[in-house]
Structures are given as C-alpha cells and as structure tokens.
Design a protein around this motif. Sequence first.
Motif, PDB file in Angstrom:
ATOM      1  N   ALA A 306      -0.595  13.646 -17.181  1.00 20.88           N
ATOM      2  CA  ALA A 306      -1.261  12.552 -17.762  1.00 20.88           C
ATOM      3  C   ALA A 306      -2.218  11.733 -16.832  1.00 20.88           C
ATOM      4  O   ALA A 306      -3.257  11.404 -17.367  1.00 20.88           O
ATOM      5  CB  ALA A 306      -0.281  11.349 -18.514  1.00 20.88           C
ATOM      6  N   HIS A 307      -1.998  11.667 -15.731  1.00 18.43           N
ATOM      7  CA  HIS A 307      -2.776  11.031 -14.685  1.00 18.43           C
ATOM      8  C   HIS A 307      -3.695  12.028 -13.904  1.00 18.43           C
ATOM      9  O   HIS A 307      -4.402  11.708 -13.067  1.00 18.43           O
ATOM     10  CB  HIS A 307      -1.890  10.262 -13.558  1.00 18.43           C
ATOM     11  N   LEU A 308      -3.713  13.205 -14.458  1.00 17.02           N
ATOM     12  CA  LEU A 308      -4.618  14.283 -13.710  1.00 17.02           C
ATOM     13  C   LEU A 308      -5.909  14.909 -14.776  1.00 17.02           C
ATOM     14  O   LEU A 308      -5.337  14.939 -15.951  1.00 17.02           O
ATOM     15  CB  LEU A 308      -3.710  15.612 -13.337  1.00 17.02           C
ATOM     16  N   ASP A 309      -6.870  14.881 -14.240  1.00 15.84           N
ATOM     17  CA  ASP A 309      -7.941  15.515 -15.235  1.00 15.84           C
ATOM     18  C   ASP A 309      -7.631  17.121 -15.361  1.00 15.84           C
ATOM     19  O   ASP A 309      -6.732  17.627 -14.727  1.00 15.84           O
ATOM     20  CB  ASP A 309      -9.338  15.455 -14.635  1.00 15.84           C
ATOM     21  N   PRO A 310      -8.134  17.668 -16.469  1.00 18.75           N
ATOM     22  CA  PRO A 310      -7.678  18.969 -17.070  1.00 18.75           C
ATOM     23  C   PRO A 310      -7.844  19.995 -15.810  1.00 18.75           C
ATOM     24  O   PRO A 310      -6.825  20.851 -15.683  1.00 18.75           O
ATOM     25  CB  PRO A 310      -8.637  19.163 -18.251  1.00 18.75           C
ATOM     26  N   GLN A 311      -8.685  19.825 -15.133  1.00 11.41           N
ATOM     27  CA  GLN A 311      -9.176  21.003 -14.273  1.00 11.41           C
ATOM     28  C   GLN A 311      -7.848  20.853 -12.820  1.00 11.41           C
ATOM     29  O   GLN A 311      -7.266  21.952 -12.704  1.00 11.41           O
ATOM     30  CB  GLN A 311     -10.472  20.861 -13.391  1.00 11.41           C
ATOM     31  N   ARG A 312      -7.516  19.523 -12.578  1.00  7.79           N
ATOM     32  CA  ARG A 312      -6.430  19.620 -11.535  1.00  7.79           C
ATOM     33  C   ARG A 312      -5.121  19.571 -12.149  1.00  7.79           C
ATOM     34  O   ARG A 312      -4.216  20.454 -11.216  1.00  7.79           O
ATOM     35  CB  ARG A 312      -6.653  18.131 -11.120  1.00  7.79           C
ATOM     36  N   ARG A 313      -5.008  19.340 -13.403  1.00  3.16           N
ATOM     37  CA  ARG A 313      -3.667  19.702 -13.951  1.00  3.16           C
ATOM     38  C   ARG A 313      -3.491  21.256 -13.900  1.00  3.16           C
ATOM     39  O   ARG A 313      -2.108  21.634 -13.716  1.00  3.16           O
ATOM     40  CB  ARG A 313      -3.785  19.059 -15.346  1.00  3.16           C
TER      41      ARG A 313
END
Length: 357
Positions: A306-313
């Motif tokens: 939940a604390h990462l943007d979609p790209q980093r996730r």
Amino acid sequence: MTLSQLTLHNFRNYAELRLNAAPGFMVFSGANGAGKTNILEAVSLLAPGRGLRRAALRDIARQSGPGDFAVAAQLDDVHLGSGTSIETPERRKTRINEATVPTNDLAEWLSILWLTPAMDRLFTEGASGRRNFLDRLVTALEPSHARNCARYEAARRERNKLLSDPYPADKDWIDGLDTQLAQYGAYVAEARGQMIAALNHRLEQSESNIFATPTVELADGQMRSEQQLYRMLQQNMAADRAAGRTIRGPHRTDLHVIHSAKQQPAEKCSTGEQKALLFSIILAHADLIAERRDARPILLLDEVAAHLDPQRRAALFGKLAERGGQVWLTGTEPDLFKDIPADALHFEVSDGTVTRR
C-alpha cells in the motif's frame, strides 16, 4: 527455507488455525483488524526473540482463551513448535521434532526477516530498536549470535545487580562476570562487524533503480577484542558502581544508516526515503543469507504494498519472484497484489477465519 504448514492454537484472535503453505508468495488480504498481521507474527515466533511485534507472551495468548498459545510449523521433515502453557504463561517453550530445546536453537533451522509499518520509526526512535534490528539481521546470518547475545545479557544483568547492591560484592565475583562479559561481548561485536561489512558489500552490488541505496555502520566504530572489553570494564568499574549499572559495552551499540546518494543520515531523510532504505537493507540481506546459508530466508512483509506506487510495487514483486523463496504478504485490498505471479496462494482473512481465494 519454506514452511509447508502453519498451525496456531489460541494465538491472538485464532482459536485454531491450520494453514497449508507452499513456496513462493503467500498473500493475505482483508480488513484492518481481521487478523492478517497475527499470521505473520506467528511465523516470526519461529525465530529467536519476541517476534515482529515484540509483544509480551501474555498479550499473544487469545483473550478469551485459557491463557496459553502455540505456534507449530512443518519445514521439510522437521517439525517446529513454540508457545506457552496455562501453568507458565510467561515462559516460552520450544520443541524441534518433539524434543524440548532452547528457543535460540530455532535460528539453526530458519532465517526469517520482516518489514512492518511500526519499523517506519526505526531511524527516529531510540537506539534499542535499531540494536534489536541489527541483532535480528546478524542472527539470521549467524545462528550462534542469538545464544551469545543471551549469554552476554545474562552476565550483564548479574553484574548490574551486584553493582547496584549497597554492599560491594567480592572483587573475584565481579572479575568473573567481567571475564564472561568480555568473552561474549567480543563474540557479539565480531559477528555484528562481519555482518555489516558483508551487507555493505552486497548493497554496493544491488540495483538502485527501485529503492535508495544505503550504507550501514556501527556507531561504536571498530570492533573490540576480548582483551579490550575486559580492560574497559575494569577501568570503568568506579563509574559503573556510581551508576549502579554497566555503562559501556556492546549493549550500547547503535546502528547508523546513511542514504548513499545524498550522503545524508537516515533520520534526516523523508519518510518515503526511510522506507526505501529499509527495503534495500532487507532485500540485500536476504541475498546475503541465500549466499551464505544456501537457502533463502522467509520474508514477512506486512502492509508494504500500500505504501508503494504501482511501478515500484510491480518491480518489487518481480525482484522477489526472480530470487525465489517464500514471501508472506498482507494488504487490505486484493488488487494491491495483481502483479504477483499467478502461482501465488491468495487468502481472505475475516475475523479470525482464513479462506483460500
């Protein structure tokens, strides 16, 4: 290092739970308070220490239960178990293949690393939290470290008791404890120093395009030998007696983390940067364990997606899938895990019940 089954008895909000596990991703989604983190905490108690919440044993037992709890797991053909009894709720007992063993022996079988939301405060709170984090990393790499820390702390408690006594103890008694403190303190300091050197080497080789790259160091500078520690204890005896405790030693070590690109201490970085630095440390350390122990550690990642943007996730999930091993994750929404490989096991958690999705 892969668990094939996890069993809970009177653990937090679970009266009973038997969960079949598999290599790869174990994903638990559900509302806040449903019991997702409790499952990860149970796995964390299959390692030495107080688990990812560092909770008192009485607080782990189910509130409406009789006061005991148990966690058991299957690791290949090895059965691991740890918990308390109704008669001794403050004492943790551990079994390996039905034989009672010291809890620190769990480190010989499992390496477990975790990230939780509470660890966001690691760099801004007191040194004791960072020291616990440091020693968990060392133990995951070198199982004997847990026993050496326990022996050092036992000797230090006894020494502090004598130092605080208004009637000075026999000098030979104190000298004997100083010998133990120096011996086990040197083991602890050496293991910490070796791990820090190896971790920095691994961090230098890691990719920096996903998370920030840190440098880690011990605040007490260089490692101390057994002779140096003994001399220090003897020289500080008067000050220790005045304080009623042992003022200096490995129990005062602090862990410093620096954002390499900015050459900035972690405590002065943004919250997002601090989380990124922690991610980098955990991932690099997992690689180091895989190299040294020839098996990847179990990773417990609580509410990290939940604390990462979609790209980093997506990049994180891809990196974890590429390296293999068993990864346990929690999140409130199943959509947070859409980029996880298709062979992942997904579970819905609701009020102490776990259902395969």
